[in-house]
Design an enzyme around this catalytic site. Structure first.
Site, PDB file in Angstrom:
ATOM      1  N   GLU A   1      -8.389  -7.399   4.883  1.00  0.00           N
ATOM      2  CA  GLU A   1      -7.524  -8.446   4.305  1.00  0.00           C
ATOM      3  C   GLU A   1      -6.831  -9.237   5.417  1.00  0.00           C
ATOM      4  OE1 GLU A   1      -5.330  -6.012   1.447  1.00  0.00           O
ATOM      5  OE2 GLU A   1      -7.268  -5.489   0.557  1.00  0.00           O
TER       6      GLU A   1
ATOM      7  N   TYR B   1       0.822  -1.221   0.000  1.00  0.00           N
ATOM      8  CA  TYR B   1       0.000   0.000   0.000  1.00  0.00           C
ATOM      9  C   TYR B   1       0.851   1.265   0.000  1.00  0.00           C
ATOM     10  CZ  TYR B   1      -4.354  -2.552   0.474  1.00  0.00           C
ATOM     11  OH  TYR B   1      -5.431  -3.360   0.231  1.00  0.00           O
TER      12      TYR B   1
HETATM   13  C1  HEM Z   1      -6.436   1.992  -1.256  1.00  0.00           C
HETATM   14  C2  HEM Z   1      -5.709   1.256  -2.101  1.00  0.00           C
HETATM   15  C3  HEM Z   1      -6.316   0.369  -3.164  1.00  0.00           C
HETATM   16  C4  HEM Z   1      -7.505   0.475  -3.789  1.00  0.00           C
HETATM   17  C5  HEM Z   1      -8.580   1.521  -3.607  1.00  0.00           C
HETATM   18  C6  HEM Z   1      -7.597  -0.633  -4.722  1.00  0.00           C
HETATM   19  C7  HEM Z   1      -8.682  -0.868  -5.539  1.00  0.00           C
HETATM   20  C8  HEM Z   1      -8.808  -1.960  -6.348  1.00  0.00           C
HETATM   21  C9  HEM Z   1      -9.967  -2.253  -7.141  1.00  0.00           C
HETATM   22  C10 HEM Z   1     -11.219  -1.402  -7.212  1.00  0.00           C
HETATM   23  C11 HEM Z   1      -9.741  -3.404  -7.794  1.00  0.00           C
HETATM   24  C12 HEM Z   1     -10.680  -4.135  -8.742  1.00  0.00           C
HETATM   25  C13 HEM Z   1     -11.440  -5.139  -7.895  1.00  0.00           C
HETATM   26  C14 HEM Z   1     -12.349  -5.966  -8.744  1.00  0.00           C
HETATM   27  O1  HEM Z   1     -11.928  -6.958  -9.272  1.00  0.00           O
HETATM   28  O2  HEM Z   1     -13.473  -5.593  -8.879  1.00  0.00           O
HETATM   29  C15 HEM Z   1      -8.428  -3.855  -7.422  1.00  0.00           C
HETATM   30  C16 HEM Z   1      -7.824  -4.990  -7.916  1.00  0.00           C
HETATM   31  C17 HEM Z   1      -6.481  -5.215  -7.767  1.00  0.00           C
HETATM   32  N1  HEM Z   1      -5.625  -4.576  -6.922  1.00  0.00           N
HETATM   33 FE1  HEM Z   1      -6.071  -3.047  -5.731  1.00  0.00          FE
HETATM   34  N2  HEM Z   1      -6.459  -1.364  -4.648  1.00  0.00           N
HETATM   35  C18 HEM Z   1      -5.653  -0.793  -3.720  1.00  0.00           C
HETATM   36  C19 HEM Z   1      -4.413  -1.235  -3.333  1.00  0.00           C
HETATM   37  C20 HEM Z   1      -3.719  -2.222  -3.986  1.00  0.00           C
HETATM   38  C21 HEM Z   1      -2.361  -2.607  -3.694  1.00  0.00           C
HETATM   39  C22 HEM Z   1      -1.516  -2.026  -2.571  1.00  0.00           C
HETATM   40  C23 HEM Z   1      -2.013  -3.559  -4.596  1.00  0.00           C
HETATM   41  C24 HEM Z   1      -0.672  -4.238  -4.751  1.00  0.00           C
HETATM   42  C25 HEM Z   1       0.332  -3.655  -5.351  1.00  0.00           C
HETATM   43  C26 HEM Z   1      -3.172  -3.804  -5.427  1.00  0.00           C
HETATM   44  C27 HEM Z   1      -3.230  -4.748  -6.436  1.00  0.00           C
HETATM   45  C28 HEM Z   1      -4.382  -5.101  -7.097  1.00  0.00           C
HETATM   46  C29 HEM Z   1      -4.442  -6.140  -8.108  1.00  0.00           C
HETATM   47  C30 HEM Z   1      -3.260  -6.970  -8.608  1.00  0.00           C
HETATM   48  C31 HEM Z   1      -5.749  -6.211  -8.524  1.00  0.00           C
HETATM   49  C32 HEM Z   1      -6.339  -7.150  -9.581  1.00  0.00           C
HETATM   50  C33 HEM Z   1      -6.251  -6.434 -10.881  1.00  0.00           C
HETATM   51  C34 HEM Z   1      -6.698  -7.286 -12.032  1.00  0.00           C
HETATM   52  O3  HEM Z   1      -6.636  -8.511 -11.925  1.00  0.00           O
HETATM   53  O4  HEM Z   1      -7.099  -6.721 -13.023  1.00  0.00           O
HETATM   54  N3  HEM Z   1      -4.170  -2.989  -5.032  1.00  0.00           N
HETATM   55  N4  HEM Z   1      -7.892  -2.974  -6.540  1.00  0.00           N
END
Ligand code: HEM
Ligand SMILES: Cc1cc2nc3c(=O)[nH]c(=O)nc-3n(C[C@H](O)[C@H](O)[C@H](O)COP(=O)(O)OP(=O)(O)OC[C@H]3O[C@@H](n4cnc5c(N)ncnc54)[C@H](O)[C@@H]3O)c2cc1C
Length: 397
Positions: free
Chosen positions: A137, A95
């Site tokens: 988480e 994060y």
């Molecule tokens: C406040 C911080 C964060 C927010 C608001 C956020 C938001 C989101 C959202 C909205 C999704 C799509 C969920 C879905 O499938 O509907 C997502 C997926 C994902 N997030 Fe986050 N995220 C955050 C932090 C992180 C962090 C720290 C990481 C790691 C580096 C991360 C990695 C991912 C990955 C790998 C996906 C799947 C993307 C995909 O398969 O297309 N996220 N996140």
């Protein structure tokens, strides 16, 4: 509650941030993946290409900034993201990386308009959002008895069944001789594959397509074959080609918030299209084997019989009414209804008092069914859905 000065700054700047949201998130991914190329393994390269990932992130940040002081409104969004993150092994330290590059991207896109006061207000919103996700988480990892560092476990394919010419079902047995994890029907796992031809590993989610048996997990993977305009899907085609009986794969613990409430006894209405049938088959098998007194309605729309994934699973069950729709039927097809599916036409069979409704299929299909259900008087909180990709829906509801 956000401090009043932060709330006022966020409200005043929301329109400009919204107008530039996908530019900001696009810039963010570019910066972050250049600084941390190892994170390319984690992010879905197909969603990067389509732009859906940046839309999902932008939509979520916007919705959170607007509604973070109304916990009830934002809860489904937080759960949805936390489950997805847990299936990917996201850890708290990541994060910091995301926060740094997201704030830098806001500065880069909006330029001098970002005063110190505005930067501080958005940084505060980011860290509140991050804190809520990290806490959820942590609970998911703890309940599963894993850590982000140990989120993958090795499984061997012990059965492979072709689902027509469009999909393949794989039954997976843990190689450590311990039981398979418990899960609720509707949940999914992430599967990791090595793709040496593009120098990447990639993870994809697959809904569990059978009820829990304590020993194995089953997934059903539709092959996303390419055409002139689109390349072959990376992971689905790799699994179709290489996931033979005896092959071994790294798979996450089951997660996902579209799960059947096992403590309830109320009717369950499952409505799916195409490969969206996978979580519904797990629910249906659960109802048939473990809650035979609980009523269910199973509605599935497929193009035709040859595209009807998991068709052989439809053993009749006294408690489950069934409606199979072929909207592009061939002569030999025997579905209950041929032609375009209009939920309102079947309202008497589908709408049940006290029921929960589970939707899975293409986004447009789910929006149409959700609208139809709400139009028939079903309460919005009774309608649940799973998007087989970045969720562009939850943040907009
Ligand atoms: C406040 C911080 C964060 C927010 C608001 C956020 C938001 C989101 C959202 C909205 C999704 C799509 C969920 C879905 O499938 O509907 C997502 C997926 C994902 N997030 Fe986050 N995220 C955050 C932090 C992180 C962090 C720290 C990481 C790691 C580096 C991360 C990695 C991912 C990955 C790998 C996906 C799947 C993307 C995909 O398969 O297309 N996220 N996140
Ligand atoms: C919660 C959840 C549950 C799921 N459950 C299932 C399930 O039970 N069964 C199932 O089969 N799937 C399921 N999915 C979908 C699955 O995770 C994958 O998204 C799917 O298998 C496609 O992955 P892929 O790697 O083969 O394709 P990708 O490589 O991710 O590509 C996806 C699509 O984008 C196109 N594309 C990629 N790059 C480009 C480009 N540069 N230009 C134009 N187009 C491009 C590809 O042609 C393809 O059509 C689920 C998804 C989620 C989020």
């Amino acid at each position: 509650m956000l401090a009043p000065n932060h709330r006022a700054t966020i409200d005043a700047t929301l329109p400009v941030v919204a107008a530039n949201a996908t530019a900001i998130t696009g810039c963010f991914y570019g910066r972050m993946l250049t600084a941390h190329p190892e994170l390319r393994n984690l992010f879905n390269q197909g969603n990067q290409a389509s732009g859906e990932q940046k839309q999902a992130l932008a939509g979520a940040v916007y919705a959170y900034a607007q509604h973070c002081d109304a916990p009830g409104t934002i809860e489904p969004l937080l759960n949805r993201i936390a489950h997805k993150h847990a299936s990917l092994g996201i850890s708290p330290d990541m994060y910091t990386i995301v926060g740094r590059h997201l704030m830098a991207a806001i500065g880069e896109v909006l330029g001098d308009a970002v005063t110190a006061e505005i930067a501080e207000a958005w940084d505060t919103v980011y860290w509140r959002f991050a804190g809520e996700l990290i806490a959820r988480e942590a609970v998911l990892y703890k309940d599963a008895g894993i850590t982000p560092a140990s989120f993958l476990r090795e499984y061997e394919v012990i059965e492979r069944v072709a689902e027509g010419d469009v999909a393949v079902s794989l039954r997976l047995l843990p190689t450590d001789d311990k039981p398979a994890p418990a899960f609720k029907p509707g949940q999914y796992v992430s599967v990791q594959v090595d793709l040496p031809e593009i120098g990447l590993r990639q993870l994809r989610q697959y809904s569990l397509s059978d009820a829990a048996d304590g020993k194995t997990l089953r997934i059903t993977v539709k092959q996303e074959a390419g055409d002139d305009a689109r390349p072959d899907g990376l992971v689905s085609m790799h699994l179709a080609q290489h996931a033979e009986v005896g092959s071994r794969w790294l798979v996450s613990n089951p997660f996902g918030d579209l799960a059947l409430d096992l403590a309830a006894d109320t009717p369950v209405v499952m409505i799916s299209a195409g490969v969206g049938v996978t979580p519904m088959v797990a629910m249906r098998q659960h109802l048939r084997r473990l809650q035979p007194q609980r009523q269910g309605v199973f509605v599935h729309v497929a193009a035709h019989g040859g595209r009807h994934i998991l068709k052989r699973e439809l053993a009749p069950a006294a408690n489950i009414a069934e409606l199979i729709v072929y909207d592009d039927a061939r002569d030999e097809d025997r579905g209950d209804h041929h032609g375009r599916f209009d939920l309102a036409e079947h309202a008497a069979a589908i709408v049940q008092s006290d029921a929960d409704y589970y939707l899975c299929g293409p986004l447009a299909f789910m929006i149409a069914q959700r609208d139809a259900l709400l139009g028939l008087g079903v309460a919005a909180e009774r309608v649940h859905f799973e998007v087989f990709g970045p969720d562009l829906l939850t943040a907009t509801l």
